[in-house]
Design a protein around this motif. Sequence first.
Motif, mmCIF file in Angstrom:
data_model
loop_
_atom_site.group_PDB
_atom_site.id
_atom_site.type_symbol
_atom_site.label_atom_id
_atom_site.label_comp_id
_atom_site.label_asym_id
_atom_site.label_seq_id
_atom_site.Cartn_x
_atom_site.Cartn_y
_atom_site.Cartn_z
ATOM 1 N N TYR A 118 -104.416 -11.590 -0.822
ATOM 2 C CA TYR A 118 -105.336 -12.216 0.120
ATOM 3 C C TYR A 118 -104.655 -13.424 0.768
ATOM 4 O O TYR A 118 -103.875 -14.124 0.128
ATOM 5 N N ASN A 170 -104.139 -6.264 -4.462
ATOM 6 C CA ASN A 170 -105.095 -7.360 -4.273
ATOM 7 C C ASN A 170 -104.370 -8.613 -3.788
ATOM 8 O O ASN A 170 -104.139 -9.560 -4.544
ATOM 9 N N THR A 218 -116.624 -8.556 -6.412
ATOM 10 C CA THR A 218 -116.989 -9.430 -5.304
ATOM 11 C C THR A 218 -118.160 -10.308 -5.721
ATOM 12 O O THR A 218 -119.174 -9.813 -6.221
ATOM 13 N N GLU A 226 -109.762 -2.886 -8.667
ATOM 14 C CA GLU A 226 -110.738 -3.547 -7.810
ATOM 15 C C GLU A 226 -111.248 -4.836 -8.464
ATOM 16 O O GLU A 226 -111.614 -4.850 -9.636
ATOM 17 N N TYR A 250 -114.682 -14.621 -4.105
ATOM 18 C CA TYR A 250 -115.495 -14.907 -2.924
ATOM 19 C C TYR A 250 -114.585 -15.472 -1.842
ATOM 20 O O TYR A 250 -113.761 -16.362 -2.120
ATOM 21 N N CYS A 251 -114.699 -14.975 -0.627
ATOM 22 C CA CYS A 251 -113.935 -15.486 0.507
ATOM 23 C C CYS A 251 -114.910 -15.895 1.602
ATOM 24 O O CYS A 251 -115.879 -15.174 1.874
ATOM 25 N N ASN A 284 -114.048 -13.049 4.868
ATOM 26 C CA ASN A 284 -114.268 -11.695 4.366
ATOM 27 C C ASN A 284 -113.343 -11.482 3.172
ATOM 28 O O ASN A 284 -112.456 -12.285 2.922
ATOM 29 N N ALA A 285 -113.586 -10.425 2.428
ATOM 30 C CA ALA A 285 -112.809 -10.153 1.221
ATOM 31 C C ALA A 285 -111.873 -8.961 1.415
ATOM 32 O O ALA A 285 -111.517 -8.267 0.460
ATOM 33 N N ASN A 341 -108.816 -14.372 5.349
ATOM 34 C CA ASN A 341 -109.882 -14.335 4.350
ATOM 35 C C ASN A 341 -110.686 -15.638 4.354
ATOM 36 O O ASN A 341 -111.789 -15.700 3.829
ATOM 37 N N LYS A 379 -114.359 -13.009 -10.620
ATOM 38 C CA LYS A 379 -114.899 -12.539 -9.350
ATOM 39 C C LYS A 379 -114.186 -13.226 -8.189
ATOM 40 O O LYS A 379 -113.516 -14.247 -8.362
ATOM 41 N N SER A 396 -120.386 -14.311 -5.002
ATOM 42 C CA SER A 396 -121.128 -15.023 -3.957
ATOM 43 C C SER A 396 -120.856 -16.515 -4.074
ATOM 44 O O SER A 396 -120.510 -17.020 -5.148
#
Length: 387
Positions: A334, A332, A56, A53, A365-366, A369-370, A351, A363, A58
């Motif tokens: 995207y 993972n 996530t 994982e 950020y999208c 959405n992620a 994304n 980290k 900002s």
Amino acid sequence: MASKKQRAKRAVKAAKKHPGLAAAVAVIVILAIAVVLVLYFMKIGPFKPRGGEVLTGSETEIYNADLSIHFLELGNKYTGDCTLIKCGDTEVLIDAGSRGDSAVTIKNYLDKYCTDGVLEYVIATHAHRDHISGFVGNNAGETKTGILYQYEIGTLIQFARTGATTEIYENYRTAVEYAESRGTAVYTADKCWYEKDGAKRQYYLDGDKKISMNILYNYYYENDTKDENDYSVCMLLTQQTEEKTYNYLFTGDLEEKGEEYLVQKNELPEVELFKGGHHGSYTASSDKLLKVIKPKNIAVCCCCGTTEFNPKEGHEFPAQEFIDRASKYTENIYCTTLILDYKNNEFTSMNGNIVFYYDSALKLYCSNNALKLKDTQWFKDNRKWNS
């Protein structure tokens, strides 16, 4: 009901009468324990699989991050590449697709992070319009919207060879000449590799020399090919932190044969992030490359489901073959954009703008959405997860 002591005594007697059975049971027990330990360490222990994982983040954190890597949406239904790398006050822009009108979309995004009007480094990987159109822009009348016209460019590194004869390529050459007339240092990738005429193989992006942009060797810098994609400039970004070394790989649209040479001619490390080869095409991101770099995360610059380049079912970006190979190493994955109806010019964000950045840890950020690609409705309707 027999007590534990009585059951144990009977087990001992049975073992004496049937020594072979006891040995078999012992082997089974040992194997079972081994399996449990392996699963334990793989899932939650120190040997957790690559591609676990991702944290996530900002948008607000990105501005103060030590390093950020941005994969941009391009504002239209066409697949193309544009990647911004920011390290302090240093910006690197890799490619500027997908069409001339993308230049405005790209500039609007860049101006949030590049506040001084200077791009210290620009890389043009190869001469296809989905990688260079935004450098040119739509230049109707006196207004020139292209990135090479809108910003002061420090160093431009471009493809060493090309077979392109298109109008967009000729316009790109004109834009490069304009940048050069304003003081831009223009080098080809082979000159960087051999460090000729002031070009360098390695460029540090920070004063502490902990973050470096490294031009890799590509066999097709010096040899002809019928596939323009294989002329792509390839770059490895390396970040040294207190905890570990992070590596990020960018290969443009390099195809399978080019990737084979890339592996042969360079000492490639395992990477934290890989920009999926050729927009997630079935012709790139080969097993020979992936088994060496073992990517933890993959960002794909594409319009999912587009029939722009290949209408064959399953070969639309990102292709099933790409998914099958990449899923061996990570879940993972995207993607930037989603085609709703190519003929009617309907598209939306998948994304969105994808940003990996380092702020004490890596980290994600999208802007939309992620969701991992495999968890999206488009994937469930069109692809299979075969890992």
